[in-house]
Design a protein around this motif. Sequence first.
Motif, PDB file in Angstrom:
ATOM      1  N   ILE A 180       0.772  -1.203  -0.027  1.00 39.48           N
ATOM      2  CA  ILE A 180       0.106   0.007   0.051  1.00 39.48           C
ATOM      3  C   ILE A 180       0.703   1.074   0.052  1.00 39.48           C
ATOM      4  N   THR A 181       0.610   2.080  -0.949  1.00 44.15           N
ATOM      5  CA  THR A 181       1.652   3.363  -1.044  1.00 44.15           C
ATOM      6  C   THR A 181       0.543   4.567  -0.978  1.00 44.15           C
ATOM      7  N   SER A 182       0.809   5.412  -2.163  1.00 46.78           N
ATOM      8  CA  SER A 182      -0.038   6.532  -2.142  1.00 46.78           C
ATOM      9  C   SER A 182       0.002   7.272  -3.469  1.00 46.78           C
ATOM     10  N   GLN A 183      -1.001   7.912  -3.796  1.00 49.13           N
ATOM     11  CA  GLN A 183      -1.081   8.703  -5.021  1.00 49.13           C
ATOM     12  C   GLN A 183      -0.073   9.704  -5.111  1.00 49.13           C
ATOM     13  N   SER A 184       0.746  10.066  -3.902  1.00 46.70           N
ATOM     14  CA  SER A 184       1.628  11.110  -4.050  1.00 46.70           C
ATOM     15  C   SER A 184       3.021  10.370  -4.669  1.00 46.70           C
ATOM     16  N   VAL A 185       3.169   9.287  -4.920  1.00 46.70           N
ATOM     17  CA  VAL A 185       4.151   8.763  -5.645  1.00 46.70           C
ATOM     18  C   VAL A 185       4.218   9.142  -7.077  1.00 46.70           C
ATOM     19  N   GLN A 186       3.010   9.767  -7.491  1.00 46.94           N
ATOM     20  CA  GLN A 186       2.862  10.311  -8.727  1.00 46.94           C
ATOM     21  C   GLN A 186       2.804  11.758  -8.854  1.00 46.94           C
ATOM     22  N   ASN A 187       2.079  12.463  -7.679  1.00 43.49           N
ATOM     23  CA  ASN A 187       1.976  13.738  -7.526  1.00 43.49           C
ATOM     24  C   ASN A 187       2.320  13.981  -6.194  1.00 43.49           C
ATOM     25  N   PRO A 188       3.600  14.397  -5.983  1.00 48.03           N
ATOM     26  CA  PRO A 188       4.059  14.677  -4.591  1.00 48.03           C
ATOM     27  C   PRO A 188       3.371  15.578  -3.841  1.00 48.03           C
ATOM     28  N   VAL A 189       3.174  15.398  -2.518  1.00 45.73           N
ATOM     29  CA  VAL A 189       2.419  16.566  -1.784  1.00 45.73           C
ATOM     30  C   VAL A 189       3.648  17.134  -1.022  1.00 45.73           C
ATOM     31  N   LEU A 190       3.374  18.602  -0.928  1.00 46.02           N
ATOM     32  CA  LEU A 190       4.456  19.374  -0.238  1.00 46.02           C
ATOM     33  C   LEU A 190       4.906  19.193   0.975  1.00 46.02           C
ATOM     34  N   THR A 229       1.735  -2.721  -6.419  1.00 40.17           N
ATOM     35  CA  THR A 229       1.317  -1.736  -5.365  1.00 40.17           C
ATOM     36  C   THR A 229       0.033  -1.272  -5.594  1.00 40.17           C
ATOM     37  N   VAL A 230      -0.945  -0.725  -4.575  1.00 42.46           N
ATOM     38  CA  VAL A 230      -1.846  -0.035  -4.554  1.00 42.46           C
ATOM     39  C   VAL A 230      -1.826   1.506  -3.859  1.00 42.46           C
ATOM     40  N   ALA A 231      -2.071   2.340  -4.674  1.00 44.64           N
ATOM     41  CA  ALA A 231      -1.864   3.671  -4.444  1.00 44.64           C
ATOM     42  C   ALA A 231      -3.133   4.314  -4.060  1.00 44.64           C
ATOM     43  N   PRO A 232      -3.684   4.540  -2.981  1.00 48.34           N
ATOM     44  CA  PRO A 232      -4.797   5.417  -2.555  1.00 48.34           C
ATOM     45  C   PRO A 232      -4.752   6.720  -2.913  1.00 48.34           C
ATOM     46  N   GLU A 276     -12.519   0.754   2.510  1.00 51.08           N
ATOM     47  CA  GLU A 276     -13.164  -0.781   1.833  1.00 51.08           C
ATOM     48  C   GLU A 276     -12.904  -0.652   0.420  1.00 51.08           C
ATOM     49  N   GLU A 277     -12.995   0.281  -0.467  1.00 55.74           N
ATOM     50  CA  GLU A 277     -12.778   0.853  -1.789  1.00 55.74           C
ATOM     51  C   GLU A 277     -11.219   0.389  -2.069  1.00 55.74           C
ATOM     52  N   VAL A 278     -10.475   0.798  -1.181  1.00 58.39           N
ATOM     53  CA  VAL A 278      -9.013   0.603  -1.616  1.00 58.39           C
ATOM     54  C   VAL A 278      -8.733  -1.059  -1.384  1.00 58.39           C
ATOM     55  N   ALA A 279      -9.511  -1.308  -0.408  1.00 59.23           N
ATOM     56  CA  ALA A 279      -9.312  -2.833   0.294  1.00 59.23           C
ATOM     57  C   ALA A 279      -9.659  -3.852  -0.857  1.00 59.23           C
ATOM     58  N   GLU A 324       1.135  -0.284 -10.552  1.00 56.46           N
ATOM     59  CA  GLU A 324       0.876   0.627  -9.612  1.00 56.46           C
ATOM     60  C   GLU A 324      -1.036   0.822  -9.979  1.00 56.46           C
ATOM     61  N   ILE A 325      -1.584   0.346  -8.974  1.00 56.32           N
ATOM     62  CA  ILE A 325      -3.152   0.676  -9.323  1.00 56.32           C
ATOM     63  C   ILE A 325      -3.410   1.723  -8.339  1.00 56.32           C
ATOM     64  N   LEU A 326      -4.086   2.750  -9.047  1.00 59.08           N
ATOM     65  CA  LEU A 326      -4.293   4.030  -8.430  1.00 59.08           C
ATOM     66  C   LEU A 326      -5.808   3.798  -7.912  1.00 59.08           C
ATOM     67  N   VAL A 327      -6.214   4.101  -6.770  1.00 57.81           N
ATOM     68  CA  VAL A 327      -7.473   4.018  -6.251  1.00 57.81           C
ATOM     69  C   VAL A 327      -7.860   5.491  -5.453  1.00 57.81           C
ATOM     70  N   ASP A 328      -8.168   6.440  -6.562  1.00 52.47           N
ATOM     71  CA  ASP A 328      -8.082   8.035  -6.313  1.00 52.47           C
ATOM     72  C   ASP A 328      -9.337   8.641  -6.744  1.00 52.47           C
ATOM     73  N   GLY A 329     -10.337   8.188  -6.893  1.00 56.94           N
ATOM     74  CA  GLY A 329     -11.669   8.873  -7.448  1.00 56.94           C
ATOM     75  C   GLY A 329     -11.179   9.700  -8.541  1.00 56.94           C
ATOM     76  N   GLY A 330     -10.417   9.376  -9.567  1.00 56.12           N
ATOM     77  CA  GLY A 330     -10.130  10.092 -10.765  1.00 56.12           C
ATOM     78  C   GLY A 330      -8.846  11.298 -10.344  1.00 56.12           C
ATOM     79  N   ASN A 331      -8.346  11.390  -9.450  1.00 55.56           N
ATOM     80  CA  ASN A 331      -7.528  12.583  -9.096  1.00 55.56           C
ATOM     81  C   ASN A 331      -6.388  12.382  -9.821  1.00 55.56           C
ATOM     82  N   ASN A 332      -6.039  11.599 -10.856  1.00 56.73           N
ATOM     83  CA  ASN A 332      -4.822  11.670 -11.486  1.00 56.73           C
ATOM     84  C   ASN A 332      -5.139  11.413 -12.843  1.00 56.73           C
ATOM     85  N   ILE A 333      -6.207  11.681 -13.279  1.00 58.28           N
ATOM     86  CA  ILE A 333      -6.638  11.806 -14.727  1.00 58.28           C
ATOM     87  C   ILE A 333      -5.801  12.782 -15.394  1.00 58.28           C
TER      88      ILE A 333
END
Length: 241
Positions: free
Chosen positions: A133-143, A175-178, A211-214, A232-241
């Motif tokens: 389990i990682t994070s969407q920040s792998v693709q879009n870093p958070v400050l 990896t699953v990136a929430p 539960e959606e990430v799970a 890398e499977i993104l589960v992010d509600g379309g945030n990285n579209i």
Amino acid sequence: MTLFRLDGKRALVTGGTRGIGLAAARQLRELGAEVTVASRSEANVQAAAQQLGARGLVADVSRPEEIERLMAQVGPLDILVINAGGPPPSLPSQVSEDGWEKGFQTTFMSAVRLADGALPGMRERGWGRIIAITSQSVQNPVLMLPVSNAMRAAVTNHLKTLAMEVARDGVTCNTVAPGLTATERLQNLYRPDEAETIKKNIPAQRFGQPEEVAAAIAFLATREAAYITGQEILVDGGNNI
């Protein structure tokens, strides 16, 4: 043949007592897996194990000797879900040497050591699932999450590389990136007014649920996902579209 079942499979979920880790452990149990959850907190471990009907073990995965002990206690594994608590927020320029080292040991080296511990048995049996389990920040870093950004990216690329080595042995590594998910950590990162503003920038207009990430994690653990590896499977509600 019944689809999407894990009967007879043995799983370990680290950080499996709260949030996404707990939700993943629950879904693996519901699919029939024999699950062990691990965490540093004995109270949390006992509560989660009782709730899930699972085995609970106390371990601090930032310490190599505790990972070695954990793997010996768990025994042969078919499914390994790697999950570690996120490093504390900070500006990049304000992270101390100790902060980088703690993030390296807790987030990156724990993933390396856990995978190394599970792999020999998986390769011998010709079947295994390693999911981090990682994070969407792998693709879009958070400050404010520099250590998490760096270490979770390292985990992602390590598992992609490992996937190339072990795919022929029937072992998958993904990896699953929430994205922003309604967990205790999210509440600690953002004030309620900030959270409402952030939601408006997510295409789904809401935060995800654990539960959606799970569900993505559980699917990757099944035999039906045998041809999915190094992803890398993104589960992010379309945030990285």
